[in-house]
Design a protein around this motif. Structure first.
Motif, PDB file in Angstrom:
ATOM      1  N   LYS A  16      29.092  60.469  18.033  1.00 50.31           N
ATOM      2  CA  LYS A  16      29.073  59.083  17.463  1.00 50.31           C
ATOM      3  C   LYS A  16      27.477  58.589  16.607  1.00 50.31           C
ATOM      4  CE  LYS A  16      31.482  56.583  20.728  1.00 50.31           C
ATOM      5  NZ  LYS A  16      31.882  55.300  21.417  1.00 50.31           N
ATOM      6  N   ALA A  17      26.736  59.289  17.724  1.00 50.71           N
ATOM      7  CA  ALA A  17      25.307  58.823  17.179  1.00 50.71           C
ATOM      8  C   ALA A  17      24.956  59.628  15.939  1.00 50.71           C
ATOM      9  CB  ALA A  17      24.283  59.219  18.033  1.00 50.71           C
ATOM     10  N   ALA A  18      25.666  60.722  15.745  1.00 46.88           N
ATOM     11  CA  ALA A  18      25.311  61.393  14.352  1.00 46.88           C
ATOM     12  C   ALA A  18      26.009  60.961  13.269  1.00 46.88           C
ATOM     13  CB  ALA A  18      25.500  62.975  14.859  1.00 46.88           C
ATOM     14  N   LEU A  19      26.730  59.993  13.551  1.00 50.58           N
ATOM     15  CA  LEU A  19      27.611  59.648  12.393  1.00 50.58           C
ATOM     16  C   LEU A  19      26.600  58.552  11.534  1.00 50.58           C
ATOM     17  CD1 LEU A  19      31.218  59.450  13.618  1.00 50.58           C
ATOM     18  CD2 LEU A  19      30.334  61.125  12.097  1.00 50.58           C
ATOM     19  N   SER A  20      27.284  57.939  10.060  1.00 48.02           N
ATOM     20  CA  SER A  20      26.670  56.870   9.487  1.00 48.02           C
ATOM     21  C   SER A  20      26.695  55.475  10.347  1.00 48.02           C
ATOM     22  CB  SER A  20      26.954  56.891   8.450  1.00 48.02           C
ATOM     23  OG  SER A  20      28.483  56.673   8.116  1.00 48.02           O
ATOM     24  N   ASN A  21      25.951  54.417  10.072  1.00 47.46           N
ATOM     25  CA  ASN A  21      26.044  53.390  10.642  1.00 47.46           C
ATOM     26  C   ASN A  21      26.654  52.201   9.547  1.00 47.46           C
ATOM     27  OD1 ASN A  21      23.937  52.991   9.803  1.00 47.46           O
ATOM     28  ND2 ASN A  21      22.788  52.819  11.959  1.00 47.46           N
ATOM     29  N   ARG A  22      27.452  52.450   8.681  1.00 46.47           N
ATOM     30  CA  ARG A  22      27.962  51.525   7.557  1.00 46.47           C
ATOM     31  C   ARG A  22      28.313  50.318   8.349  1.00 46.47           C
ATOM     32  NH1 ARG A  22      32.886  51.939   3.939  1.00 46.47           N
ATOM     33  NH2 ARG A  22      32.160  50.597   2.132  1.00 46.47           N
ATOM     34  N   PHE A  23      28.038  49.141   7.948  1.00 44.06           N
ATOM     35  CA  PHE A  23      28.496  47.865   8.550  1.00 44.06           C
ATOM     36  C   PHE A  23      27.967  47.452   9.784  1.00 44.06           C
ATOM     37  CE2 PHE A  23      31.985  48.551   5.583  1.00 44.06           C
ATOM     38  CZ  PHE A  23      31.601  47.892   4.409  1.00 44.06           C
ATOM     39  N   LYS A  24      26.864  48.154  10.479  1.00 40.18           N
ATOM     40  CA  LYS A  24      26.498  48.096  11.631  1.00 40.18           C
ATOM     41  C   LYS A  24      26.011  46.566  11.868  1.00 40.18           C
ATOM     42  CE  LYS A  24      23.611  50.053  15.252  1.00 40.18           C
ATOM     43  NZ  LYS A  24      24.653  50.044  16.143  1.00 40.18           N
ATOM     44  N   GLY A  25      26.464  45.748  12.759  1.00 39.35           N
ATOM     45  CA  GLY A  25      25.778  44.536  13.281  1.00 39.35           C
ATOM     46  C   GLY A  25      26.024  43.516  11.937  1.00 39.35           C
ATOM     47  N   ILE A  26      26.937  43.628  10.942  1.00 39.11           N
ATOM     48  CA  ILE A  26      27.142  42.636   9.846  1.00 39.11           C
ATOM     49  C   ILE A  26      27.782  41.412  10.368  1.00 39.11           C
ATOM     50  CG2 ILE A  26      29.276  43.844   9.077  1.00 39.11           C
ATOM     51  CD1 ILE A  26      28.071  43.660   6.252  1.00 39.11           C
ATOM     52  N   ALA A  27      28.391  41.303  11.378  1.00 39.72           N
ATOM     53  CA  ALA A  27      29.202  40.243  11.924  1.00 39.72           C
ATOM     54  C   ALA A  27      28.524  39.668  13.198  1.00 39.72           C
ATOM     55  CB  ALA A  27      30.626  40.406  11.987  1.00 39.72           C
ATOM     56  N   LYS A  28      27.470  39.982  13.370  1.00 39.92           N
ATOM     57  CA  LYS A  28      26.942  39.699  14.514  1.00 39.92           C
ATOM     58  C   LYS A  28      26.715  38.027  14.713  1.00 39.92           C
ATOM     59  CE  LYS A  28      23.251  40.900  18.043  1.00 39.92           C
ATOM     60  NZ  LYS A  28      24.169  41.357  19.129  1.00 39.92           N
ATOM     61  N   GLY A  29      27.143  37.465  15.837  1.00 37.99           N
ATOM     62  CA  GLY A  29      26.952  36.179  15.964  1.00 37.99           C
ATOM     63  C   GLY A  29      28.115  35.478  15.400  1.00 37.99           C
ATOM     64  N   LYS A  30      28.954  36.047  14.714  1.00 37.88           N
ATOM     65  CA  LYS A  30      30.147  35.213  13.904  1.00 37.88           C
ATOM     66  C   LYS A  30      31.249  35.238  15.297  1.00 37.88           C
ATOM     67  CE  LYS A  30      29.635  36.194   9.297  1.00 37.88           C
ATOM     68  NZ  LYS A  30      28.269  35.430   9.204  1.00 37.88           N
ATOM     69  N   ASN A  31      32.265  34.237  14.982  1.00 42.53           N
ATOM     70  CA  ASN A  31      33.279  34.068  15.857  1.00 42.53           C
ATOM     71  C   ASN A  31      34.343  35.325  15.780  1.00 42.53           C
ATOM     72  OD1 ASN A  31      32.606  31.459  16.688  1.00 42.53           O
ATOM     73  ND2 ASN A  31      33.406  30.880  14.822  1.00 42.53           N
ATOM     74  N   LEU A  32      34.961  35.758  16.514  1.00 39.72           N
ATOM     75  CA  LEU A  32      36.022  36.904  16.423  1.00 39.72           C
ATOM     76  C   LEU A  32      37.316  36.146  16.531  1.00 39.72           C
ATOM     77  CD1 LEU A  32      36.807  39.742  16.322  1.00 39.72           C
ATOM     78  CD2 LEU A  32      36.703  40.215  18.568  1.00 39.72           C
ATOM     79  N   ILE A  33      38.273  36.308  15.589  1.00 34.97           N
ATOM     80  CA  ILE A  33      39.754  35.857  15.478  1.00 34.97           C
ATOM     81  C   ILE A  33      40.445  37.082  15.315  1.00 34.97           C
ATOM     82  CG2 ILE A  33      41.261  34.481  14.310  1.00 34.97           C
ATOM     83  CD1 ILE A  33      39.215  32.569  13.492  1.00 34.97           C
ATOM     84  N   ILE A  34      41.432  37.350  16.269  1.00 38.71           N
ATOM     85  CA  ILE A  34      42.204  38.614  16.210  1.00 38.71           C
ATOM     86  C   ILE A  34      43.584  38.157  16.175  1.00 38.71           C
ATOM     87  CG2 ILE A  34      43.025  40.804  17.085  1.00 38.71           C
ATOM     88  CD1 ILE A  34      40.298  41.291  18.442  1.00 38.71           C
ATOM     89  N   VAL A  35      44.222  38.323  15.225  1.00 37.17           N
ATOM     90  CA  VAL A  35      45.769  38.048  14.866  1.00 37.17           C
ATOM     91  C   VAL A  35      46.731  39.193  15.341  1.00 37.17           C
ATOM     92  CG1 VAL A  35      47.852  36.854  13.951  1.00 37.17           C
ATOM     93  CG2 VAL A  35      45.217  36.083  13.674  1.00 37.17           C
ATOM     94  N   GLN A  36      47.509  39.441  16.357  1.00 38.73           N
ATOM     95  CA  GLN A  36      48.428  40.574  16.505  1.00 38.73           C
ATOM     96  C   GLN A  36      49.936  39.986  16.166  1.00 38.73           C
ATOM     97  OE1 GLN A  36      48.205  43.296  20.010  1.00 38.73           O
ATOM     98  NE2 GLN A  36      50.024  42.605  20.619  1.00 38.73           N
ATOM     99  N   MET A  37      50.287  40.526  14.997  1.00 36.82           N
ATOM    100  CA  MET A  37      51.482  40.209  14.746  1.00 36.82           C
ATOM    101  C   MET A  37      52.752  40.768  15.105  1.00 36.82           C
ATOM    102  SD  MET A  37      50.622  38.717  10.892  1.00 36.82           S
ATOM    103  CE  MET A  37      52.007  38.041  10.507  1.00 36.82           C
ATOM    104  N   GLU A  38      53.671  40.385  15.630  1.00 38.00           N
ATOM    105  CA  GLU A  38      54.805  40.960  16.209  1.00 38.00           C
ATOM    106  C   GLU A  38      55.777  41.729  15.146  1.00 38.00           C
ATOM    107  OE1 GLU A  38      55.906  40.883  19.344  1.00 38.00           O
ATOM    108  OE2 GLU A  38      57.744  42.141  18.692  1.00 38.00           O
ATOM    109  N   ALA A  39      55.714  43.083  15.410  1.00 38.43           N
ATOM    110  CA  ALA A  39      56.603  43.828  14.513  1.00 38.43           C
ATOM    111  C   ALA A  39      56.326  44.053  13.222  1.00 38.43           C
ATOM    112  CB  ALA A  39      58.210  43.540  14.995  1.00 38.43           C
ATOM    113  N   LEU A  40      55.000  43.765  12.761  1.00 36.75           N
ATOM    114  CA  LEU A  40      54.816  43.979  11.392  1.00 36.75           C
ATOM    115  C   LEU A  40      54.588  45.188  11.009  1.00 36.75           C
ATOM    116  CD1 LEU A  40      53.920  42.347   8.864  1.00 36.75           C
ATOM    117  CD2 LEU A  40      51.413  42.467   9.640  1.00 36.75           C
ATOM    118  N   GLN A  41      55.386  45.836   9.996  1.00 35.03           N
ATOM    119  CA  GLN A  41      55.056  47.445   9.798  1.00 35.03           C
ATOM    120  C   GLN A  41      54.292  47.300   8.613  1.00 35.03           C
ATOM    121  OE1 GLN A  41      59.283  48.789  11.772  1.00 35.03           O
ATOM    122  NE2 GLN A  41      58.339  50.297  10.015  1.00 35.03           N
TER     123      GLN A  41
END
Ligand code: GP9
Length: 398
Positions: A16-41
């Motif tokens: 992992k450490a050898a890979l790039s770190n695109r977008f690292k920390g870009i959302a630090k301090g933001k709220n996190l909203i996850i929506v898990q949608m039922e049976a959405l294909q």
């Protein structure tokens, strides 16, 4: 086994450490909203029926988000609860039964626990009985501060799941009143209106499904169209409340909604043959990550639900040493391991049921010898996950 786990994670983290770190920390301090949608294909995204988009709100969001269009469903015996489990722990589902029942007293590294260290409050929100899938117990192990269940909602509108579950609309509306938005928060929403058997929608004229009217498939499409509309109203409300621009928003489907026994109309609608390779390609869910300031982009690297945690960890800047998934934003070679041992990459499908490797594009059978080492390397993640679950190993490693 302890040595096996230690060297596995040392190696994984070195890679992992050898890979790039695109977008690292870009959302630090933001709220996190996850929506898990039922049976959405996945196939409903950007798809039209009789000239109308099935999911216009998701389609609009796709344009403004990091959109992953090659995410395979990895749930097993725990179905919806397995999707929740993978998202919050980046471990695989249990080999048999449901991790939510069998391993609810284990120690886990989780998103709520990592965000707690940063002062976040965390909420799991689901308008159903709290004992279902043993959520009350498992949410303690995952570390949610608050579980808001059907005990806390006013059952003021019944839509979906045979007509006796709270509508997604009401669920989202009431949920937003229950979160303290004045402090940094992580809220994990689990929707319900897309739940089978979709029969609630049978006689509703909410979306023209034409010749699929009064079929299981047609009712599924109506259910997902309704769920999309409710999500659209939720997003509008987030904007009004000033939360849209201040949150990392992750949306995905938990599992498929159309089993093989009900697939005739689906295959006809998509013009797809009834064969093993085309069928596995339909076992995908959409995954969207919306981050303020990040332009929309489609990422086609192959992955699974176990990969959601490492991506959020990278963007929000928290620890994920024991994650089994990978950050698809910083991965050279994509793959997904299914609970039955099957493996999918960007190029091939190893089907564990017939022990055969297929070319994912042509469907041709390939020489298994050429892929064996790689397949075994990927399958190792299942073995490591099983040791972690069955031996409560994360508690001991610490
Ligand atoms: C019930 C809901 C449905 O609370 O999460 O679970 P499922 O039947 O889809 O696994």
């Amino acid at each position: 086994e302890k040595n096996e786990l230690t060297s596995f994670f040392e190696e994984k983290n070195k890679e992992k450490a050898a890979l790039s770190n695109r977008f690292k920390g870009i959302a630090k301090g933001k709220n996190l909203i996850i929506v898990q949608m039922e049976a959405l294909q996945h196939f409903v995204i950007n798809s039209k029926m009789n000239g109308r988009e099935i999911t216009p709100n998701l389609n609009k969001l796709v344009k403004e988000s990091l959109y992953f269009d090659n995410i395979y469903v990895q749930v097993a015996g725990g179905n919806t609860s397995d999707a929740e489990f993978m998202t919050n722990t980046s471990l695989y589902p249990a080999k048999e039964g449901a991790a939510y029942f069998r391993f609810a007293t284990n120690e886990y590294n989780t998103i709520p626990k990592e965000l707690k260290k940063e002062g976040y409050n965390s909420y799991a929100l689901h308008a159903y009985g709290p004992a279902f899938w043993n959520r009350t117990e498992m949410y303690k192990a995952i570390g949610f501060d608050t579980f808001i269940s059907s005990n806390d909602y006013v059952m003021d509108e019944y839509i979906g799941w045979g007509g006796w579950a709270l509508s997604d609309d009401s669920f989202f509306r009431q949920s937003l009143e229950k979160i303290d938005v004045t402090k940094p928060f992580y809220s994990f929403f689990i929707t319900l209106s897309g739940h089978h058997p979709y029969s609630y929608f049978e006689d509703k004229q909410t979306f023209d499904v034409g010749k699929y009217d009064r079929t299981y498939f047609g009712n599924y499409i109506k259910a997902q169209n309704y769920a999309d509309a409710a999500l659209g109203r939720f997003i509008e409300r987030l904007k009004e409340m000033g939360l849209y621009e201040n949150s990392l928003i992750v949306i995905y489907g938990d599992h498929t909604g159309l089993p093989k026994t009900q697939a005739k109309e689906l295959l006809e609608f998509l013009g797809v043959d009834d064969n093993k390779v085309d069928w596995i390609k339909l076992q995908k869910i959409p995954l969207l990550i919306h981050c303020p300031g990040v332009k929309g982009e489609t990422i086609s690297t192959t992955g699974g639900q176990v990969d959601i945690f490492p991506m959020i960890a990278n963007m929000m800047g928290f620890e994920n040493y024991y994650a089994l998934g990978k950050d698809l934003l910083n991965t050279e070679k994509g793959y997904a391991v299914l609970r039955n041992g099957s493996v999918l990459t960007d190029d091939y499908y190893y089907c564990s049921e017939d022990d055969t490797v297929y070319d994912l594009r042509s469907g041709e059978v390939l020489d298994k010898k050429d892929y064996e080492d790689e397949i075994q390397k990927y399958q190792k993640e299942l073995q490591i996950s099983d040791i972690i679950l069955e031996k409560d190993a994360l508690r001991k490693l610490k």
